[in-house]
Structures are given as C-alpha cells and as structure tokens.
Design an enzyme around this catalytic site. Sequence first.
Site, mmCIF file in Angstrom:
data_model
loop_
_atom_site.group_PDB
_atom_site.id
_atom_site.type_symbol
_atom_site.label_atom_id
_atom_site.label_comp_id
_atom_site.label_asym_id
_atom_site.label_seq_id
_atom_site.Cartn_x
_atom_site.Cartn_y
_atom_site.Cartn_z
ATOM 1 N N GLY A 142 0.827 -0.886 -0.128
ATOM 2 C CA GLY A 142 0.082 0.202 0.153
ATOM 3 C C GLY A 142 0.350 1.387 -0.116
ATOM 4 C CB SER A 197 -1.515 2.439 4.268
ATOM 5 O OG SER A 197 -0.160 1.347 3.520
ATOM 6 N N GLY A 198 -0.307 1.517 7.173
ATOM 7 C CA GLY A 198 -0.161 0.981 8.250
ATOM 8 C C GLY A 198 0.436 -0.955 7.693
ATOM 9 C CD GLU A 214 10.458 0.589 4.610
ATOM 10 O OE1 GLU A 214 9.518 1.508 2.728
ATOM 11 O OE2 GLU A 214 9.512 1.878 4.865
ATOM 12 C CB CYS A 251 -6.683 11.937 0.811
ATOM 13 S SG CYS A 251 -6.713 13.013 -0.021
ATOM 14 C CB CYS A 311 -10.249 14.781 -0.301
ATOM 15 S SG CYS A 311 -9.966 13.368 -0.167
HETATM 16 P P1 ADP Z 1 3.617 2.406 6.549
HETATM 17 O O1 ADP Z 1 4.604 1.295 6.705
HETATM 18 O O2 ADP Z 1 2.301 1.961 5.646
HETATM 19 O O3 ADP Z 1 3.779 3.584 6.110
HETATM 20 P P2 ADP Z 1 3.472 2.815 9.551
HETATM 21 O O4 ADP Z 1 2.822 1.610 9.943
HETATM 22 O O5 ADP Z 1 4.484 3.502 9.538
HETATM 23 O O6 ADP Z 1 2.728 3.042 8.121
HETATM 24 O O7 ADP Z 1 2.483 3.835 9.936
HETATM 25 C C1 ADP Z 1 0.449 4.240 10.046
HETATM 26 C C2 ADP Z 1 0.259 5.051 11.060
HETATM 27 O O8 ADP Z 1 1.004 6.407 10.569
HETATM 28 C C3 ADP Z 1 -1.074 5.509 11.869
HETATM 29 O O9 ADP Z 1 -1.636 3.735 12.425
HETATM 30 C C4 ADP Z 1 -0.462 6.643 11.755
HETATM 31 O O10 ADP Z 1 -0.180 6.587 13.270
HETATM 32 C C5 ADP Z 1 0.215 6.875 11.409
HETATM 33 N N1 ADP Z 1 -0.615 8.358 10.239
HETATM 34 C C6 ADP Z 1 0.214 8.881 9.472
HETATM 35 N N2 ADP Z 1 0.010 9.799 8.335
HETATM 36 C C7 ADP Z 1 -1.335 8.824 8.301
HETATM 37 C C8 ADP Z 1 -2.400 8.786 6.901
HETATM 38 N N3 ADP Z 1 -3.125 9.929 6.022
HETATM 39 N N4 ADP Z 1 -3.317 8.139 7.131
HETATM 40 C C9 ADP Z 1 -3.648 7.143 7.678
HETATM 41 N N5 ADP Z 1 -2.683 7.116 9.314
HETATM 42 C C10 ADP Z 1 -1.453 7.993 8.857
HETATM 43 ZN ZN ZN Z 2 -8.723 12.998 -1.748
#
Ligand code: ADP
Ligand code: ZN
Length: 208
Positions: free
Chosen positions: A16, A20-21, A90, A146, A149
């Site tokens: 993702g 996105s977690g 990653e 997003c 929005c």
């Molecule tokens: P990824 O590995 O996909 O980059 P992470 O697991 O490191 O994601 O981080 C997810 C966390 O980032 C979410 O639980 C939330 O706390 C935070 N977060 C920051 N910005 C956003 C966003 N725009 N949408 C959702 N979560 C976000």
């Molecule tokens: Zn949007």
Amino acid sequence: MDVIVGHMGWIEVICGPMFSGKSEELIRRLRRAMIARRRVQVFKPALDSRYSEDHIVSHADTRLPSIAINHPGEILSQIDWRTQVIGIDEANFMGPDLVEIATQLADSGKQVLIAGLDTDYMGRPFVPIPDLLCLAESITKTLAICMRCGNLAKHTQRLVENEDLIVVGAAGMYEARCRRCFEPGLPRQESFSFAHPALPSMSKPGGE
Ligand code: ADP
Ligand code: ZN
C-alpha cells in the site's frame, strides 16, 4: 494463512502507500509469531535508516529489532537456518532480486512476510512488489487517509522536488493521497487549489 500447519513455507505480502500501516501490520504478525515461539528474523534495507539502523519502526513508533542489508542476497548469508518466519520491511528498496530470494526461502519451508510500497511517487508499480504479489499465497492491501480530503488513500504523494525513484523520507516529504487528489510527481505551487477541479469552490484564489 492461519489454517496452514506443518513445515510448509509461503509468502505473505502487505502493500500500500506510505502511512497506510504496512510496518504496523508486519510488526503485528511477527510479534504474533514470536508469541507462538516461532523463530523470527527481520530484515530491512540499510538504505532506510530514517528512524533506526537496527529496528523496523512504524510511523506510530511500534518497533522490532532487525538486520540491515544492502542486497536481498544478504538474507541468505545472514539467515539462521533454524529461523521459521522471515520479515522483510521496505521491500520496494530491495530491487528485483528479492523475488528469487523470497521464492527460495518459501520453497525451503520458511514463512516469508514482506511489506512494501506497491506504487512509486508517480503512481507506477514499484519493483519488486508486482512480481511478489503474483507469487504470494496471501496479499493484504493497506490504505491510508488522504491528507487533502479524508478519502481512502492509495497513493504516496511526493512533496519535494526530486525525480529520483528512491528518495528516502517520511512526513514532510511525502503524504498519503486518494486517487482524486494525487498529483503524480511534484505538486506544482499553482496546482495547490486544483485538487478537485469538479468543485467550483476549490478554484484558485483570485484566479479565473
Ligand atoms: P507504513 O509502513 O505503511 O508507512 P506505518 O505502519 O509506518 O505505515 O504507519 C501507520 C501509522 O501512520 C498510522 O497508524 C497512523 O498513526 C500514522 N499516519 C500518519 N499519517 C497517516 C495518514 N494520512 N493516514 C493514516 N495513518 C497515518
Ligand atoms: Zn483526496
């Protein structure tokens, strides 16, 4: 995946956009395996030392010790062959050779959990995730919110001017965007107010 028992290997992919977690979900699955006394090893690209050299770290600051590697081939040289579960974070920084390495590991009975960006800053499929999706037993697509929005976001918007495929960074350099708000590549200054051209209220201040 929980129904498979015994010594069979497999590949799980979590993909993702940024935020996105993916890392959170990878860490959750690896912790669950550790609680069940599975032998776990975690690898990440040395390139990504944003938050830590020797841990995978989520944006919400959950973390797990990891081994930094420069090439996916190093997984084979660094692995303890008693390891049952291998986490790779990653994966989008690891290049195409990860596909063969992950296949070898799964074929030899390892459970391989891989997290990575499925698309790049231009919205294009990000090697090696597309091939891994074809070969995986299990696929999870995570979505962010997003920042423009509030819709579900599947894109990683680059906010800084740079046309390199790999620019390591986090909040401030990237943000999550939905398909409507995503502006492939660099968002130009004047495009700021045009995220929703269909909405008259979003027109450029002072403009036509
Ligand atoms: P990824 O590995 O996909 O980059 P992470 O697991 O490191 O994601 O981080 C997810 C966390 O980032 C979410 O639980 C939330 O706390 C935070 N977060 C920051 N910005 C956003 C966003 N725009 N949408 C959702 N979560 C976000
Ligand atoms: Zn949007």
